[in-house]
Design an enzyme around this catalytic site. Structure first.
Site, PDB file in Angstrom:
ATOM      1  N   HIS A  91       0.880  -1.349   0.061  1.00 55.67           N
ATOM      2  CA  HIS A  91       0.009  -0.028   0.123  1.00 55.67           C
ATOM      3  C   HIS A  91       0.684   1.329   0.116  1.00 55.67           C
ATOM      4  CE1 HIS A  91      -2.790   2.914   2.351  1.00 55.67           C
ATOM      5  NE2 HIS A  91      -3.295   2.481   1.197  1.00 55.67           N
ATOM      6  N   HIS A 150      -1.482  10.413  -3.086  1.00 54.71           N
ATOM      7  CA  HIS A 150      -2.719  10.208  -2.283  1.00 54.71           C
ATOM      8  C   HIS A 150      -3.734  11.039  -2.066  1.00 54.71           C
ATOM      9  CE1 HIS A 150      -5.194   9.248   1.028  1.00 54.71           C
ATOM     10  NE2 HIS A 150      -5.536   7.924   0.646  1.00 54.71           N
TER      11      HIS A 150
END
Ligand code: G3P
Ligand code: CA
Length: 349
Positions: free
Chosen positions: A53, A95
């Site tokens: 991730h 992100h």
């Protein structure tokens, strides 16, 4: 102590064990492990899939070259990233909507710290330091070498996945896709151009140099070398039209579940021929079971501890988005204790 008292104490001490056992038996009936295994085998997705991730983002600044190189060399099955687009059309990995948290934008472009990623050109983003914030926030994991780390483009991520002694796949999220009309087409076209949507020649026998190098990750050579993911059903539908053979994962947070209910979400996923990526709270077997029965695999985010990995595996999870590839790979016996220092010392970033 009389016999009655002893019996009572025994019963009372056994109750929690019996309840736990009953819970696991019930969970197994709700979500038999064989169901998920059959689905993942068909898709050629490792089970449990270890999805790095934002790269190995516990040990290095998220979505930077350092985090992705480390995740690759640890042997993570997939390198995960959030795809956004610069003002001049480059696909980059960031992100957040803005650059405030993970860069020195406030210093380099004062007044633009709350501006969204799409308002910057690639040249402007390339002036930012995406590493120092990590050192300040995580003193115990800070490294001088992280200072000045640059933004990573999707093209660079592909190059990272293609090099080294592992073959990880790519797990790409269209982030805030409503801000980026056409981004799905651009992403698919880029992957096509780079040879990632058809057959890909890769595997241990094609490794340069030491052919005895141990290979942990091979997802990048299989049918599901790329997986698309999004919280946006619209984006998933576009990806289905553009690249029907590429696996898709509809991400699900608690709000979506509250609004639509799990059965509604599973039905939606079936309509879009997508799999499911729920938040950890939705990892119970009464969620994974119906998903499996509907032919959907379940990859859960974001799981960073051994007890969660263990519990959710028992409850039917087919894979995990994790900041801690080093921990997850070791937990599942895919690698022995990783020597992170040696790995870092070999990486060029
Ligand atoms: O992408 C998988 C999952 O972690 C979604 O959450 O916010 O980290 O992109 P986020
Ligand atoms: Ca993501």
């Amino acid at each position: 102590m009389n016999l009655r008292k002893i019996r009572l104490i025994l019963i009372l001490t056994l109750i929690p064990e019996v309840l736990v056992l009953a819970f696991f038996v019930f969970s197994r009936t709700q979500s038999p492990p064989a169901a998920g295994r059959a689905l993942t085998e068909k898709l050629e997705i490792p089970r449990p899939a270890i999805v790095a991730h934002r790269g190995a983002s516990y040990l290095a600044p998220e979505e930077t070259r350092a985090a992705y190189l480390l995740a690759r060399d640890l042997g993570a099955d997939y390198l995960e990233g959030d795809v956004q687009r610069t003002r001049d059309g480059a696909l980059v990995l960031v992100h957040d909507d803005t650059l405030e948290r993970t860069s020195n934008v406030a210093q380099v472009f004062p007044g633009r710290e709350t501006h969204t990623v799409d308002t910057f050109t690639l040249a402007e983003l390339s002036r930012l330091d995406f590493g120092s914030w990590f050192n300040e926030k995580n003193k115990d994991r800070a490294r001088d070498r992280f200072k000045g780390l640059k933004i990573v483009t999707v093209e660079e991520l592909i190059e990272i996945a293609e090099s080294g002694n592992q073959s990880p796949g790519l797990y790409l999220e269209t982030k805030s896709p409503e801000r980026y009309p056409g981004i799905e087409t651009e992403l698919v076209n880029l992957l096509k151009r780079k040879g990632w949507l058809g057959e890909r020649k890769c595997g241990p026998d094609l490794l340069p140099g030491d052919s005895s190098a141990r290979k942990v990750a091979t997802a990048g050579c299989g049918k599901s070398k790329v997986i698309f993911q999004s919280f946006s059903a619209d984006s998933i539908k576009k990806l289905l039209e553009l690249a029907p053979n590429v696996a898709r994962v509809l991400l699900v947070d608690q709000e979506m579940e509250k609004k639509q209910g799990w059965n509604g979400i599973v039905a939606d996923a079936v309509r879009m021929d997508a799999h499911l990526g729920p938040v950890g709270y939705l990892g119970w077997s009464w969620y994974t079971g119906p998903a499996h029965r509907a032919g959907r695999i379940v990859h859960i985010y974001t799981i960073n501890s051994s007890w969660q990995l263990w519990l959710l595996s028992q409850l039917g999870a087919d894979g995990f988005f994790t900041d801690r590839s080093e921990l997850a790979l070791e937990f599942f016996g895919r690698i022995t204790k990783p020597d992170v220092e040696t790995l870092f010392s070999k990486l060029v970033f």
